[in-house]
Design a protein around this motif. Structure first.
Motif, PDB file in Angstrom:
ATOM      1  N   TYR A 272      23.731  77.068  14.826  1.00  0.00           N
ATOM      2  CA  TYR A 272      24.642  77.790  14.091  1.00  0.00           C
ATOM      3  C   TYR A 272      24.366  77.894  12.653  1.00  0.00           C
ATOM      4  O   TYR A 272      24.263  78.748  12.115  1.00  0.00           O
ATOM      5  CB  TYR A 272      26.206  77.310  14.420  1.00  0.00           C
ATOM      6  N   ALA A 273      24.343  76.662  12.178  1.00  0.00           N
ATOM      7  CA  ALA A 273      23.952  76.600  10.684  1.00  0.00           C
ATOM      8  C   ALA A 273      22.729  77.006  10.274  1.00  0.00           C
ATOM      9  O   ALA A 273      22.495  77.686   9.074  1.00  0.00           O
ATOM     10  CB  ALA A 273      23.953  75.082  10.277  1.00  0.00           C
ATOM     11  N   ALA A 274      21.501  77.016  11.036  1.00  0.00           N
ATOM     12  CA  ALA A 274      20.030  77.623  10.866  1.00  0.00           C
ATOM     13  C   ALA A 274      20.231  79.287  10.793  1.00  0.00           C
ATOM     14  O   ALA A 274      19.263  79.689  10.311  1.00  0.00           O
ATOM     15  CB  ALA A 274      19.205  76.980  11.965  1.00  0.00           C
ATOM     16  N   ILE A 275      21.316  79.872  11.508  1.00  0.00           N
ATOM     17  CA  ILE A 275      21.177  81.257  11.218  1.00  0.00           C
ATOM     18  C   ILE A 275      20.891  81.845   9.926  1.00  0.00           C
ATOM     19  O   ILE A 275      20.189  82.745   9.635  1.00  0.00           O
ATOM     20  CB  ILE A 275      22.358  81.859  12.059  1.00  0.00           C
ATOM     21  N   ASN A 276      21.664  81.221   9.011  1.00  0.00           N
ATOM     22  CA  ASN A 276      21.473  81.673   7.451  1.00  0.00           C
ATOM     23  C   ASN A 276      20.046  81.458   6.988  1.00  0.00           C
ATOM     24  O   ASN A 276      19.673  82.198   6.251  1.00  0.00           O
ATOM     25  CB  ASN A 276      22.287  80.584   6.732  1.00  0.00           C
ATOM     26  N   ALA A 277      19.366  80.601   7.625  1.00  0.00           N
ATOM     27  CA  ALA A 277      17.973  80.425   7.011  1.00  0.00           C
ATOM     28  C   ALA A 277      17.257  81.737   7.338  1.00  0.00           C
ATOM     29  O   ALA A 277      16.305  82.044   6.464  1.00  0.00           O
ATOM     30  CB  ALA A 277      17.177  79.140   7.735  1.00  0.00           C
ATOM     31  N   TYR A 278      17.609  82.458   8.475  1.00  0.00           N
ATOM     32  CA  TYR A 278      16.892  83.730   8.719  1.00  0.00           C
ATOM     33  C   TYR A 278      17.481  84.820   8.464  1.00  0.00           C
ATOM     34  O   TYR A 278      16.643  86.245   8.411  1.00  0.00           O
ATOM     35  CB  TYR A 278      16.465  83.713  10.226  1.00  0.00           C
ATOM     36  N   ASN A 279      18.668  84.798   8.252  1.00  0.00           N
ATOM     37  CA  ASN A 279      19.289  86.492   8.049  1.00  0.00           C
ATOM     38  C   ASN A 279      19.877  86.458   6.484  1.00  0.00           C
ATOM     39  O   ASN A 279      20.285  87.551   6.163  1.00  0.00           O
ATOM     40  CB  ASN A 279      20.460  86.700   8.828  1.00  0.00           C
ATOM     41  N   THR A 280      19.536  85.655   5.536  1.00  0.00           N
ATOM     42  CA  THR A 280      19.640  85.632   4.289  1.00  0.00           C
ATOM     43  C   THR A 280      18.654  85.345   3.331  1.00  0.00           C
ATOM     44  O   THR A 280      17.585  84.721   3.494  1.00  0.00           O
ATOM     45  CB  THR A 280      20.839  84.555   4.030  1.00  0.00           C
ATOM     46  N   SER A 281      18.435  86.158   2.284  1.00  0.00           N
ATOM     47  CA  SER A 281      17.333  85.977   1.380  1.00  0.00           C
ATOM     48  C   SER A 281      17.311  84.635   0.761  1.00  0.00           C
ATOM     49  O   SER A 281      18.493  84.163   0.017  1.00  0.00           O
ATOM     50  CB  SER A 281      17.469  87.104   0.295  1.00  0.00           C
ATOM     51  N   HIS A 282      16.506  84.015   0.601  1.00  0.00           N
ATOM     52  CA  HIS A 282      16.104  82.713  -0.229  1.00  0.00           C
ATOM     53  C   HIS A 282      15.172  82.805  -1.176  1.00  0.00           C
ATOM     54  O   HIS A 282      14.552  81.798  -1.466  1.00  0.00           O
ATOM     55  CB  HIS A 282      15.874  81.564   0.934  1.00  0.00           C
ATOM     56  N   ASP A 283      15.137  83.821  -1.522  1.00  0.00           N
ATOM     57  CA  ASP A 283      13.775  84.426  -2.469  1.00  0.00           C
ATOM     58  C   ASP A 283      13.622  83.546  -3.741  1.00  0.00           C
ATOM     59  O   ASP A 283      12.795  82.906  -4.272  1.00  0.00           O
ATOM     60  CB  ASP A 283      13.959  85.754  -3.053  1.00  0.00           C
ATOM     61  N   ARG A 284      14.779  83.196  -4.330  1.00  0.00           N
ATOM     62  CA  ARG A 284      15.118  82.594  -5.628  1.00  0.00           C
ATOM     63  C   ARG A 284      14.800  81.106  -5.426  1.00  0.00           C
ATOM     64  O   ARG A 284      13.959  80.552  -5.720  1.00  0.00           O
ATOM     65  CB  ARG A 284      16.137  82.549  -6.443  1.00  0.00           C
ATOM     66  N   TYR A 285      15.141  80.544  -4.243  1.00  0.00           N
ATOM     67  CA  TYR A 285      14.911  79.034  -3.865  1.00  0.00           C
ATOM     68  C   TYR A 285      13.552  78.993  -3.573  1.00  0.00           C
ATOM     69  O   TYR A 285      12.724  78.011  -3.947  1.00  0.00           O
ATOM     70  CB  TYR A 285      15.630  79.071  -2.742  1.00  0.00           C
ATOM     71  N   LEU A 286      12.926  79.882  -2.961  1.00  0.00           N
ATOM     72  CA  LEU A 286      11.657  79.768  -2.334  1.00  0.00           C
ATOM     73  C   LEU A 286      10.616  80.034  -3.681  1.00  0.00           C
ATOM     74  O   LEU A 286       9.601  79.258  -3.719  1.00  0.00           O
ATOM     75  CB  LEU A 286      11.173  80.869  -1.328  1.00  0.00           C
TER      76      LEU A 286
END
Length: 416
Positions: A272-286
């Motif tokens: 459930y928690a991993a959904i956010n890894a794929y459906n949210t932008s993590h551009d700044r983090y990356l």
């Protein structure tokens, strides 16, 4: 020992995990250890994923063997964009880390396992456990430590009758380099009808910020292996993904069936928690992750090169492969890469891994270093503003790496 299957006699634990345990034990004894062994992401898991894990911590039921539908849908959408292939949730499997899914894939897919030399430490042992024939295709610095398409074609033409599986990893562990001839390689794979597992666990950490994949040129025969351990800093969460083209969905079905009889399903709260890894932008983090890794890798490359240690400047991930043959004279105490690593640990408290663990000849004085021993949270915070990072800041934000590399360079000079 008669009750142990011959495939498992005298096997040792994974070398990356072993060096981490040795380093921890030495630290507990009071030693200062420069840890360049285990390649574990130094960065924190994105905060929203951590919040979601708390939110879903009460989820306790078994989930679908293939994985939580909402997560598989998010993974399919993510890889459809990154890999330029129209995937759906039925093309996706969720497993307890990509390592387990890779093992099951080798179990299910018949034929020869083809590996580049060097490559990740676990591919070959997994094949050995399964009594599979492993063939190494030797790589070198001239071809960026990746498989030359012509060499692959030569091998395939000499082994036409047997089915074959090729495992690729780019950016690569142990070299930190990317394959710069993917289209040519894809052409050979297509000509010989190879099944390719493209291990893209580091793809989001390509310093160029561009997602590169063999699937862009050979989608019908490429299985995508991934997960959240490297680019989301969640190695301990143990969640991996595998995405299959429609043409290979029979393999997915078979692996799913074996999964149902082995691990059953991945932890519900983690999925459930991993959904956010794929459906949210993590551009700044990356972006901050890539920038900081590129900066520290350039420092290491320049320092080692300055004393004649040969290496290729990393292009992604957090590894560098180093050839000491021009600065270390072979002697009774240093004849192999394992000897070299033991001496470095004994004399410098510098922990890294021998090239032989990655499929290179034991008498090549080559080692692999992972540059992750720093406070990832502090580094991300530093990169949260747009102020240019200066070289003078390296000792502040990467102190153990800075000190360890400086000691190694001084030591290498003394050996020459």
């Amino acid at each position: 020992m008669h009750y142990i299957n011959d495939n498992f006699r005298n096997i040792a634990p994974s070398s990356t995990l072993t060096i981490n345990e040795i380093s921890k034990n030495l630290e507990e004894e009071g030693s200062v250890i420069y840890k360049f062994g285990l390649g574990q992401s130094p960065f924190p898991v994105p905060e929203q994923m951590v919040k979601d894990l708390r939110r879903y911590s009460a989820k306790k039921d078994y989930l679908d063997v293939s994985g939580l539908l909402e997560l598989r849908q998010a993974v399919a959408k993510y890889h459809s964009k990154k890999n330029r292939v129209n995937y759906n949730s039925e093309n996706v499997l969720i497993g307890p880390g990509s390592k387990e899914l890779l093992y099951l894939s080798q179990m299910i897919i018949s034929g020869i396992t083809i590996l580049p030399a060097p490559s990740w430490v676990s591919y070959a042992p997994q094949a050995k456990f399964l009594s599979k024939r492993v063939e190494w295709i030797k790589c070198n610095m001239k071809n960026n430590w990746h498989i030359d398409p012509e060499e692959l074609a030569k091998f395939c033409s000499e082994n036409k009758r047997e089915p074959k599986i090729l495992i690729l990893n780019s950016p690569n562990n142990p070299t930190g380099t990317t394959h710069n001839r993917l289209e040519d390689l894809a052409s050979i794979a297509k000509d010989y009808n190879l099944i390719v597992i493209s291990d893209e666990i580091y793809a989001e950490l390509d310093f160029s910020g561009t997602y590169k994949s063999l699937s862009h040129y050979y989608p019908q025969g490429t299985i995508i292996s991934g997960g959240i351990s490297k680019w989301c800093g969640a190695g301990g969460w143990r969640l991996g993904t595998m995405v299959f083209p429609e043409e290979l969905n029979d393999l997915r079905t078979a692996i799913r069936s074996v999964s149902s009889e082995t691990f059953t399903s991945v932890s519900a709260p983690i999925q459930y928690a991993a959904i956010n890894a794929y459906n949210t932008s993590h551009d700044r983090y990356l972006w901050a992750s890539r920038e900081s890794l590129a900066i520290i890798s350039e420092f290491i490359f320049e320092e080692l090169s300055s004393v004649g240690i040969e290496c290729i400047k990393p292009e992604g991930g957090f590894y560098i492969l180093c050839d000491f043959s021009k600065v270390i004279n072979k002697s009774s105490s240093i004849r192999t890469s394992k000897d070299l690593c033991k001496k470095m640990l004994a004399e410098l408290n510098f922990a890294n891994l021998p090239g032989s663990d990655f499929g290179l000849p034991d008498d090549d004085l080559i080692t692999r270093m992972a540059f992750v021993d720093f406070d990832g949270s502090a580094v991300l915070k530093r990169f949260s503003n747009d102020k240019k990072f200066e070289k003078e800041e390296i000792p502040m934000f990467f102190p153990k790496i800075y000190e360890g590399i400086k000691k190694l360079v001084k030591w290498a000079k003394e050996q020459s």
